[in-house]
Design an enzyme around this catalytic site. Structure first.
Site, PDB file in Angstrom:
ATOM      1  N   TYR A   1     -34.927  89.790 -13.466  1.00 47.43           N
ATOM      2  CA  TYR A   1     -34.742  89.922 -14.919  1.00 47.43           C
ATOM      3  C   TYR A   1     -33.634  88.983 -15.357  1.00 47.43           C
ATOM      4  CZ  TYR A   1     -33.406  91.979 -19.422  1.00 47.43           C
ATOM      5  OH  TYR A   1     -33.104  92.166 -20.760  1.00 47.43           O
TER       6      TYR A   1
ATOM      7  N   GLU B   1     -35.641  86.873 -23.618  1.00 45.54           N
ATOM      8  CA  GLU B   1     -35.730  87.743 -22.437  1.00 45.54           C
ATOM      9  C   GLU B   1     -36.918  87.330 -21.575  1.00 45.54           C
ATOM     10  OE1 GLU B   1     -35.318  92.407 -22.176  1.00 45.54           O
ATOM     11  OE2 GLU B   1     -37.422  91.894 -22.590  1.00 45.54           O
TER      12      GLU B   1
END
Length: 374
Positions: free
Chosen positions: A101, A186
């Protein structure tokens, strides 16, 4: 403004951030064409502006052409978290060795950009923070200073990615963020494939609403989004407030998303059913309040309105003036319950008293009255 995943993918490609091969289909004919460009096994991803689409059945892995055609047709007919699927992104199936991530956002408290990373990807960052907080690394980036190598080395070590690969990725994300006035970039997951490639195979980008309105290069995105909106949503966007239609009969209006959400929770706690979420935003003018309340009062499913204002940047007298203007110029048979506290509240009370609207100071009392209907 939230971007669809395929729009975010194109932005990532523009900044040379590696992504998987993909094909966008807006109908069954285009879906068939995509099956030739990226044959099964592949992934069908519903293009909706909502989270948790995987858990809602919005991401489907297909193995055969028959499976692909059947799943694609079903996905076009499906609603994902109450959102209609108007497009499907067909992506190649990637052989994943590891999922990670990484995200870049803005910390308004520190007034710095924040780079967030975790070696655990493919899940919500909030879930990681609760279950495995030690795996989250946050580093601050100075807006006007080039990111130092030692910062990038720390992130590279945390994700176990070669320094040069991480440097290229962070610099590309930073440039994308700055040049497009993003609120969030993101990548989840960022994957390492079995062949050693690093790919961004799912992504989310949020642009600053104000910048989208004034930037000619993003005008097409704005116009497309406006065409997708219903009339109420278009009015809300035009006048700068947030509007969400729900299933109940009580409209809840506040200034600030947190305050409005908390007000809705209280309505629900005392047995009411919120029917509209409406956040006026900060510094709401009487014109914005007037337009927002007029929109709410036109809804036939709404029979009462709870307005909760904590005056700071938003002046209570401005809110009261907007409410009073609506009541003076329209026949209203719906009950209003108003709580005012803060900046110019006494003047706001006076304005509302002149049109016969009592004002509450106690929040629980106001909510209970709104739920009971008087």
């Amino acid at each position: 403004m939230y971007l669809y995943e395929y729009e975010a993918l194109e932005l990532l490609r523009k900044y040379n951030i590696p992504v998987e091969k993909s094909c966008l289909a807006r109908n069954l004919k285009e879906l068939k064409e995509c099956s030739r460009i990226i044959p099964p096994p592949n992934v069908l991803k519903a293009q909706v502006l909502t989270g948790m689409r995987g858990k809602a059945g919005g991401i489907i892995f297909t193995e055969t052409l028959e499976d692909f055609e059947k799943s694609g047709k079903a996905l076009f007919q499906k609603r994902i978290n109450n959102s209609k699927v108007n497009a499907i992104l067909v992506s190649e199936r990637v052989d994943i060795r590891r999922e990670m991530y990484i995200a870049l956002t803005y910390d308004r408290t520190l007034r710095k950009f924040t780079l967030i990373s975790s070696p655990l990807g493919g899940m919500d960052i909030e879930e990681i923070a609760i279950k495995n907080p030690k795996y989250i690394l946050k580093v601050s980036l100075e807006p006007l200073i080039e990111t130092p190598d030692f910062v990038i080395r720390a992130v590279a070590k945390h994700l176990d990615i070669p320094f040069q690969e991480m440097k290229k990725l962070v610099e590309a994300m930073y440039n994308l963020f700055i040049e497009n006035k993003c609120e969030l970039v993101e990548i989840n997951p960022l994957v390492l494939t079995s062949s050693g490639e690093i790919l961004a195979i799912d992504r989310k980008i949020v642009l600053d609403d104000v910048y989208v309105r004034i930037n000619p290069s993003l005008r097409n995105l704005l116009e497309k989004r406006l065409r997708e909106m219903g009339e109420s949503e278009r009015i809300a966007f035009e006048y700068g407030f947030s509007y969400v239609r729900l299933e109940g009969n009580i409209a809840v209006i506040g200034n600030g998303a947190g305050l409005t959400m908390a007000s809705m929770d209280l309505v629900h706690l005392y047995g009411g059913k919120p029917g509209i979420f409406l956040d006026l935003g900060g510094g709401a003018s009487s014109q914005r309040v007037e337009k927002a309340l007029s929109l709410v009062l036109q809804d036939p499913q709404i029979d009462r309105v709870f307005i909760n204002i904590l005056g700071g940047i938003t002046r209570c007298d401005e809110v009261a003036t907007g409410i009073a203007n609506v009541l003076k110029n329209a026949s209203n048979k719906k009950k209003l319950f108003v709580r005012l506290l803060g900046n110019n509240e006494e003047l706001g009370r006076k304005i509302l008293s002149e049109v016969g609207i009592p004002v509450f100071t106690d929040l629980k009392e106001a909510v209970k009255k709104a739920v009971k209907g008087g």
